[in-house]
Design a protein around this motif. Structure first.
Motif, PDB file in Angstrom:
ATOM      1  N   ALA A  23      13.539   4.665   6.111  1.00  0.00           N
ATOM      2  CA  ALA A  23      12.464   4.504   5.129  1.00  0.00           C
ATOM      3  C   ALA A  23      12.828   3.347   4.209  1.00  0.00           C
ATOM      4  O   ALA A  23      13.969   3.242   3.755  1.00  0.00           O
ATOM      5  CB  ALA A  23      12.269   5.788   4.325  1.00  0.00           C
ATOM      6  N   ARG A  24      11.844   2.496   3.953  1.00  0.00           N
ATOM      7  CA  ARG A  24      12.033   1.332   3.080  1.00  0.00           C
ATOM      8  C   ARG A  24      11.054   1.438   1.918  1.00  0.00           C
ATOM      9  O   ARG A  24       9.868   1.725   2.128  1.00  0.00           O
ATOM     10  CB  ARG A  24      11.813   0.028   3.861  1.00  0.00           C
ATOM     11  N   PHE A  25      11.564   1.181   0.708  1.00  0.00           N
ATOM     12  CA  PHE A  25      10.721   1.296  -0.473  1.00  0.00           C
ATOM     13  C   PHE A  25      10.906   0.081  -1.370  1.00  0.00           C
ATOM     14  O   PHE A  25      11.934  -0.600  -1.345  1.00  0.00           O
ATOM     15  CB  PHE A  25      11.072   2.566  -1.266  1.00  0.00           C
ATOM     16  N   ALA A  26       9.878  -0.174  -2.159  1.00  0.00           N
ATOM     17  CA  ALA A  26       9.935  -1.240  -3.156  1.00  0.00           C
ATOM     18  C   ALA A  26       9.019  -0.860  -4.300  1.00  0.00           C
ATOM     19  O   ALA A  26       8.133   0.000  -4.165  1.00  0.00           O
ATOM     20  CB  ALA A  26       9.521  -2.582  -2.558  1.00  0.00           C
ATOM     21  N   LEU A  27       9.220  -1.499  -5.435  1.00  0.00           N
ATOM     22  CA  LEU A  27       8.415  -1.249  -6.629  1.00  0.00           C
ATOM     23  C   LEU A  27       7.691  -2.525  -7.013  1.00  0.00           C
ATOM     24  O   LEU A  27       8.298  -3.591  -7.128  1.00  0.00           O
ATOM     25  CB  LEU A  27       9.306  -0.775  -7.783  1.00  0.00           C
ATOM     26  N   LEU A  28       6.388  -2.412  -7.170  1.00  0.00           N
ATOM     27  CA  LEU A  28       5.545  -3.537  -7.560  1.00  0.00           C
ATOM     28  C   LEU A  28       5.133  -3.314  -9.009  1.00  0.00           C
ATOM     29  O   LEU A  28       4.314  -2.441  -9.307  1.00  0.00           O
ATOM     30  CB  LEU A  28       4.325  -3.607  -6.642  1.00  0.00           C
ATOM     31  N   VAL A  29       5.730  -4.092  -9.907  1.00  0.00           N
ATOM     32  CA  VAL A  29       5.533  -3.871 -11.337  1.00  0.00           C
ATOM     33  C   VAL A  29       4.127  -4.265 -11.765  1.00  0.00           C
ATOM     34  O   VAL A  29       3.488  -3.578 -12.572  1.00  0.00           O
ATOM     35  CB  VAL A  29       6.595  -4.646 -12.151  1.00  0.00           C
ATOM     36  N   ASP A  30       3.636  -5.405 -11.262  1.00  0.00           N
ATOM     37  CA  ASP A  30       2.275  -5.838 -11.574  1.00  0.00           C
ATOM     38  C   ASP A  30       1.756  -6.684 -10.408  1.00  0.00           C
ATOM     39  O   ASP A  30       2.451  -6.881  -9.406  1.00  0.00           O
ATOM     40  CB  ASP A  30       2.210  -6.606 -12.901  1.00  0.00           C
ATOM     41  N   ALA A  31       0.562  -7.204 -10.552  1.00  0.00           N
ATOM     42  CA  ALA A  31      -0.080  -7.922  -9.459  1.00  0.00           C
ATOM     43  C   ALA A  31       0.546  -9.273  -9.173  1.00  0.00           C
ATOM     44  O   ALA A  31       0.245  -9.892  -8.143  1.00  0.00           O
ATOM     45  CB  ALA A  31      -1.566  -8.099  -9.761  1.00  0.00           C
ATOM     46  N   TYR A  32       1.426  -9.739 -10.055  1.00  0.00           N
ATOM     47  CA  TYR A  32       2.004 -11.075  -9.901  1.00  0.00           C
ATOM     48  C   TYR A  32       3.482 -11.042  -9.532  1.00  0.00           C
ATOM     49  O   TYR A  32       4.035 -12.041  -9.081  1.00  0.00           O
ATOM     50  CB  TYR A  32       1.818 -11.874 -11.196  1.00  0.00           C
ATOM     51  N   ALA A  33       4.125  -9.907  -9.708  1.00  0.00           N
ATOM     52  CA  ALA A  33       5.562  -9.812  -9.463  1.00  0.00           C
ATOM     53  C   ALA A  33       5.867  -9.670  -7.975  1.00  0.00           C
ATOM     54  O   ALA A  33       5.062  -9.143  -7.201  1.00  0.00           O
ATOM     55  CB  ALA A  33       6.144  -8.625 -10.224  1.00  0.00           C
ATOM     56  N   GLU A  34       7.031 -10.156  -7.577  1.00  0.00           N
ATOM     57  CA  GLU A  34       7.524  -9.894  -6.235  1.00  0.00           C
ATOM     58  C   GLU A  34       8.018  -8.450  -6.169  1.00  0.00           C
ATOM     59  O   GLU A  34       8.541  -7.920  -7.150  1.00  0.00           O
ATOM     60  CB  GLU A  34       8.661 -10.848  -5.883  1.00  0.00           C
ATOM     61  N   PRO A  35       7.860  -7.776  -5.036  1.00  0.00           N
ATOM     62  CA  PRO A  35       8.337  -6.397  -4.931  1.00  0.00           C
ATOM     63  C   PRO A  35       9.849  -6.303  -5.160  1.00  0.00           C
ATOM     64  O   PRO A  35      10.610  -7.135  -4.656  1.00  0.00           O
ATOM     65  CB  PRO A  35       7.985  -6.006  -3.492  1.00  0.00           C
ATOM     66  N   LYS A  36      10.260  -5.309  -5.931  1.00  0.00           N
ATOM     67  CA  LYS A  36      11.690  -5.025  -6.122  1.00  0.00           C
ATOM     68  C   LYS A  36      12.117  -4.092  -4.997  1.00  0.00           C
ATOM     69  O   LYS A  36      11.705  -2.938  -4.928  1.00  0.00           O
ATOM     70  CB  LYS A  36      11.936  -4.365  -7.474  1.00  0.00           C
ATOM     71  N   LEU A  37      12.959  -4.600  -4.100  1.00  0.00           N
ATOM     72  CA  LEU A  37      13.362  -3.838  -2.921  1.00  0.00           C
ATOM     73  C   LEU A  37      14.516  -2.895  -3.239  1.00  0.00           C
ATOM     74  O   LEU A  37      15.419  -3.231  -4.018  1.00  0.00           O
ATOM     75  CB  LEU A  37      13.774  -4.784  -1.795  1.00  0.00           C
ATOM     76  N   PHE A  38      14.493  -1.730  -2.622  1.00  0.00           N
ATOM     77  CA  PHE A  38      15.574  -0.749  -2.751  1.00  0.00           C
ATOM     78  C   PHE A  38      16.316  -0.646  -1.417  1.00  0.00           C
ATOM     79  O   PHE A  38      15.791  -1.055  -0.371  1.00  0.00           O
ATOM     80  CB  PHE A  38      15.006   0.616  -3.137  1.00  0.00           C
ATOM     81  N   PRO A  39      17.538  -0.102  -1.423  1.00  0.00           N
ATOM     82  CA  PRO A  39      18.281   0.040  -0.164  1.00  0.00           C
ATOM     83  C   PRO A  39      17.535   0.904   0.844  1.00  0.00           C
ATOM     84  O   PRO A  39      16.795   1.826   0.479  1.00  0.00           O
ATOM     85  CB  PRO A  39      19.594   0.706  -0.611  1.00  0.00           C
ATOM     86  N   ILE A  40      17.734   0.592   2.121  1.00  0.00           N
ATOM     87  CA  ILE A  40      17.102   1.363   3.197  1.00  0.00           C
ATOM     88  C   ILE A  40      17.647   2.789   3.196  1.00  0.00           C
ATOM     89  O   ILE A  40      18.845   3.023   3.001  1.00  0.00           O
ATOM     90  CB  ILE A  40      17.361   0.691   4.549  1.00  0.00           C
ATOM     91  N   ILE A  41      16.752   3.751   3.409  1.00  0.00           N
ATOM     92  CA  ILE A  41      17.115   5.166   3.389  1.00  0.00           C
ATOM     93  C   ILE A  41      16.977   5.754   4.793  1.00  0.00           C
ATOM     94  O   ILE A  41      15.877   5.748   5.356  1.00  0.00           O
ATOM     95  CB  ILE A  41      16.190   5.952   2.430  1.00  0.00           C
ATOM     96  N   PRO A  42      18.061   6.261   5.404  1.00  0.00           N
ATOM     97  CA  PRO A  42      17.916   6.989   6.671  1.00  0.00           C
ATOM     98  C   PRO A  42      17.193   8.314   6.430  1.00  0.00           C
ATOM     99  O   PRO A  42      17.600   9.097   5.556  1.00  0.00           O
ATOM    100  CB  PRO A  42      19.365   7.219   7.127  1.00  0.00           C
ATOM    101  N   THR A  43      16.138   8.581   7.187  1.00  0.00           N
ATOM    102  CA  THR A  43      15.336   9.781   6.920  1.00  0.00           C
ATOM    103  C   THR A  43      16.129  11.069   7.153  1.00  0.00           C
ATOM    104  O   THR A  43      15.857  12.087   6.516  1.00  0.00           O
ATOM    105  CB  THR A  43      14.080   9.793   7.806  1.00  0.00           C
ATOM    106  N   THR A  44      17.117  11.016   8.042  1.00  0.00           N
ATOM    107  CA  THR A  44      17.881  12.241   8.332  1.00  0.00           C
ATOM    108  C   THR A  44      18.829  12.638   7.195  1.00  0.00           C
ATOM    109  O   THR A  44      19.358  13.745   7.207  1.00  0.00           O
ATOM    110  CB  THR A  44      18.699  12.067   9.626  1.00  0.00           C
ATOM    111  N   ASN A  45      19.020  11.744   6.227  1.00  0.00           N
ATOM    112  CA  ASN A  45      19.941  12.045   5.124  1.00  0.00           C
ATOM    113  C   ASN A  45      19.327  12.921   4.046  1.00  0.00           C
ATOM    114  O   ASN A  45      20.032  13.376   3.138  1.00  0.00           O
ATOM    115  CB  ASN A  45      20.438  10.749   4.482  1.00  0.00           C
ATOM    116  N   TYR A  46      18.017  13.150   4.118  1.00  0.00           N
ATOM    117  CA  TYR A  46      17.333  13.892   3.052  1.00  0.00           C
ATOM    118  C   TYR A  46      16.360  14.895   3.668  1.00  0.00           C
ATOM    119  O   TYR A  46      15.786  14.661   4.729  1.00  0.00           O
ATOM    120  CB  TYR A  46      16.566  12.932   2.129  1.00  0.00           C
ATOM    121  N   GLU A  47      16.177  16.012   2.957  1.00  0.00           N
ATOM    122  CA  GLU A  47      15.289  17.055   3.441  1.00  0.00           C
ATOM    123  C   GLU A  47      13.821  16.672   3.325  1.00  0.00           C
ATOM    124  O   GLU A  47      12.987  17.127   4.114  1.00  0.00           O
ATOM    125  CB  GLU A  47      15.539  18.358   2.660  1.00  0.00           C
ATOM    126  N   SER A  48      13.489  15.842   2.337  1.00  0.00           N
ATOM    127  CA  SER A  48      12.088  15.515   2.085  1.00  0.00           C
ATOM    128  C   SER A  48      11.980  14.136   1.464  1.00  0.00           C
ATOM    129  O   SER A  48      12.970  13.577   0.966  1.00  0.00           O
ATOM    130  CB  SER A  48      11.460  16.544   1.135  1.00  0.00           C
TER     131      SER A  48
END
Length: 339
Positions: A23-48
């Motif tokens: 799973a890959r996630f990022a945060l978009l602060v506003d319509a002009y900002a570049e997405p802030k990327l977070f580390p990749i998350i293996p789905t098997t490491n978490y229950e939900s």
């Protein structure tokens, strides 16, 4: 376009791409900002997804999202959305409560890959073979990975409209003499060989074992990475043939999708496998199979094919949609939840 295609989400917006493995996630602060990327998350490491987001992302950022757009590997139907090739069940109502969100939109992961075609540009793709993009023409996207994702992208009413589906599960049959030799050794699913049984990680192993067994050889390579690396290095004859056949079968299915969508805007190969075997896809097998569609071979020859090389293409597509939803025809009816 109807009103249910306008997201109208409130920033900051959490965007996510959840596949069968990662799973890959990022945060978009506003319509002009570049997405802030977070580390990749293996789905098997978490229950939900809630646990994964809270512990791996939200606890580590001071900016808390108010909305979310999440692309998932599976059809979006109802309030409980199971992933096709992973253990998570996405429950948007639980996300609203657990993560203090106001708004959640869930779409198919290959809708996001289709949206990405409008956002990545020439530096995010590499062309294979001839053909040129016809502006505003339809596109097709295929992604061999944990499974095989397929989507279309059509332009209508001044908007790009992603067309999700389960095209990775179409039937595939033998054509050549070599196909007929190895087909009896392929592992079917419920009595048939689908594209996804061949064109994904486990598909590489399915082909590899069939190649070996049809020649009475021991399939000693243990995983897709080993087969791919041995093939690209030219160090194992069965691995070389496996990736050549994989390229051929991918070309055949890509050509089928090109005709279905009349993809004069291009056919795009997304996902990690396409990037890893790019040298093999540049060899004649892929493009020859793509164009071998009599009586329409000349039409296929005019259609360009690309490997998407952008490392976070789906997130780029989601970010483009979040910034300017009016450019896209993404229907949210039945796929949007509000607190």
């Amino acid at each position: 376009m109807s009103s249910d295609t306008d997201s109208g989400l409130t920033f900051p917006i959490l965007i996510g791409d959840i596949g069968g493995t990662n799973a890959r996630f990022a945060l978009l602060v506003d319509a002009y900002a570049e997405p802030k990327l977070f580390p990749i998350i293996p789905t098997t490491n978490y229950e939900s997804i809630e646990e994964a987001l809270q512990t791996s992302i939200l606890d580590k950022t001071s900016v808390q999202p108010r909305s979310a757009i999440i692309a998932v590997a599976g059809p979006v139907k109802g309030d409980d959305i199971p992933l096709t090739n992973a253990g998570w069940v996405i429950k948007p109502k639980d996300m609203l409560t657990a993560l203090s969100l106001e708004d959640v939109i869930i779409i198919n992961d290959f809708e996001a890959q289709a949206l990405a075609i409008t956002a990545i540009g020439e530096d995010g793709r590499e062309q294979i073979g001839p053909g040129s993009i016809l502006p505003s023409a339809s596109c097709a996207v295929l992604g061999p990975g944990t499974g095989l994702g397929v989507a279309g992208l059509v332009h209508a009413q001044h908007a790009w409209i992603p067309v999700p589906g389960e095209g990775g599960h179409v039937d595939v049959g033998p054509r050549t003499e070599r196909d007929h030799e190895i087909w009896p050794f392929l592992e079917p699913i419920e009595g048939r060989i689908s594209a996804e049984q061949l064109l994904c990680g486990r598909g590489i192993m399915n082909i590899y074992r069939a190649v070996c067994e049809s020649s009475a050889r021991d399939p000693h390579l243990a995983d897709p990475a080993a087969v791919s690396s041995q093939a690209l290095a030219g160090q194992d004859a069965e691995a070389v043939e496996t990736i050549s056949l994989f390229s051929t079968y991918l070309g055949r299915v890509a050509g089928d999708m090109a005709m279905i969508f009349m993809a004069r805007g291009g056919v795009f190969l997304a996902g990690g496998i396409s990037q890893k075997i790019l040298p093999a896809l540049k060899k004649p097998a892929f493009r020859a199979a793509f164009e071998d569609k009599a009586p329409h071979s000349l039409l296929l020859k005019s259609m360009p094919t690309f490997v998407v090389t952008h490392p976070t293409a789906a997130l780029s597509g989601l970010a483009a949609y979040a910034r300017t939803p009016s450019r896209f025809g993404v229907a949210t009816e039945g796929r949007r939840w509000r607190s």
